[in-house]
Design an enzyme around this catalytic site. Structure first.
Site: not given
Length: 437
Positions: A349, A398, A410
């Site tokens: 991420c 995240h 993402e």
């Protein structure tokens, strides 16, 4: 007569088809099975019980899935904390290496100063000894006695004093330099010692982060196993429910067919009484109908988004991604390894964000540091190009890039690929981070 028979054939055929030859009417088929009310009620009760069991298991599974999601978030958090520890360890190792190099250089300077002092002392001893053995240029008694005149004797005395004084002054300066370099050496060694301590602390932090990640992954695996068992139980009961509902439907179907038979028999009795009227029955109306009634983001932000979207479909690889593009993932000793991330070329991420913003600014490979890398704005004011984060009291786990319209891009987790998805508000941090504008 033949003509009369032909003329009557249509009406006769109609009557025969409707009511049978000789006007006796259509013969009703034998009655189908008619299950009792108790049989139907019993099958309904069984189906309801199975439905209740399915509902109970569904609730349990929903709770289990929520728990699994929480554990997945925990794993992601621990993975990112391990990422942070890795970044910090690398920085500490670099600092320790630099401090050690500085210490070596300082020791070399101090050693050189000591050697110069030893040489100066040796020269001074040689001069002192020679001054008692030679005459014309050194300070022995013979140098004075061999002088031609008082003036020559005074000149020789001044020369000896100057030479001796210069040597002694040079020795003082060398000793002062040695002191300064020794102090520098001590400071450098102390800095190297502190850097080593920081490196050891960073190594311990990484070890703790790795251990915590392993515990979280084990908990996730255990919960996933429980979920699988619940899924199987739910599937089994759903099959039982299907069978019970099929039984209810079968019995109800039998009852309906029996009722249809009774209704058909009743209609035949009525039709038999109205044979003549039905022979002249007309058609119904025609259906009617008709046609249906007629009836600004900046270039930098767009460049960032374009870079991120250019990697859609790229595999997730933990530890992967830099400013130049996807890289091979690294081992984590757990989930990422089981998915073979260390053999994949892709992004995690925070790695995807590093690549997306590479043309604008550099970012660290840790979502927690990225969260504080720019201006934080409330989610109610988030706009295209902002970074969104998920985490909790334990830290960030995240990060994604907001596209506007409730969508984001993402690199989600091991086993998945870079994707566009709706913004998930569960566990989202209350602020977005704005790096541009």
């Amino acid at each position: 007569m033949p003509r009369v028979r032909r003329g009557l054939s249509v009406s006769t055929l109609t009557l025969v088809l409707l009511f049978g030859a000789g006007g006796t009417g259509l013969a009703a088929p034998p009655p189908p099975p008619n299950p009792s009310d108790s049989e139907i009620d019993s099958s309904k009760a069984d189906a309801n019980a199975k439905a209740g069991e399915v509902g109970r298991l569904t609730n349990q599974l929903a709770q289990a899935e929520q728990k699994l999601t929480q554990l997945q978030d925990e794993v992601e958090l621990k993975q990112e904390q391990a990422n942070k520890a890795l970044v910090d360890l690398q920085a500490a190792q670099d600092d320790a290496a630099q401090a050690e190099n500085d210490a070596k250089a300082a020791r070399a300077e101090a050693d050189a100063a000591s050697a110069a002092i030893e040489k100066a002392r040796t020269d001074l001893k040689t001069f002192a000894a020679a001054s008692f053995q030679q005459g014309s240029t050194v300070g022995s008694l013979s140098a004075y006695l061999s002088a031609d005149s008082p003036k020559d004797m005074l000149a020789r005395a001044q020369l000896l004093d100057a030479v001796g004084g210069n040597r002694l002054n040079a020795l003082d300066r060398l000793q002062q330099a040695q002191t300064e370099k020794s102090n520098k050496d001590a400071a450098a060694r102390k800095a190297a010692e502190i850097a080593q301590q920081k490196q050891d602390a960073a190594r311990r932090a990484k070890s703790s982060a790795d251990a915590a990640r392993t515990v979280a992954e084990q908990a996730q695996d255990s919960q996933a196993s429980r979920n699988s068992l619940l899924e199987k139980d739910k599937s089994d009961v759903e099959q039982q429910l299907f069978a019970a509902q099929a039984k209810v439907s079968g019995l109800q179907g039998q009852r309906q067919r029996y009722q249809d038979w009774l209704a058909q028999k009743q209609r035949e009795d009525e039709e038999r009484a109205r044979q003549t009227a039905l022979a002249a029955s007309g058609s119904g109306g025609r259906p009617s109908g008709g046609p249906a009634p007629a009836g600004p983001a900046g270039s930098s932000i767009e460049a960032v988004i374009a870079r991120a979207l250019s990697k859609l479909g790229m595999p997730y690889a933990w530890g992967g991604g830099n400013a130049s593009g996807p890289t091979r993932g690294i081992r984590d000793g757990g989930v990422a390894d089981r998915y073979g991330d260390y053999n994949k070329i892709g992004f995690d991420c925070s790695g995807l964000m590093i690549y997306a913003f590479a043309g604008v600014r550099s970012l660290p490979h840790y979502s927690g540091y990225q969260y504080s890398a720019g201006r934080q704005v409330p989610l109610s004011q988030m706009r295209r190009g902002d970074l969104l984060f998920w985490g909790g009291p334990g830290g960030i786990h995240h990060v994604a890039l907001y596209l506007g319209g409730g969508q984001m891009v993402e690199a989600p987790q091991s086993g998945l690929r870079v994707r566009v998805a709706p913004v998930r508000y569960g566990g989202i941090m209350p602020y977005a981070t704005r790096l541009i504008g």
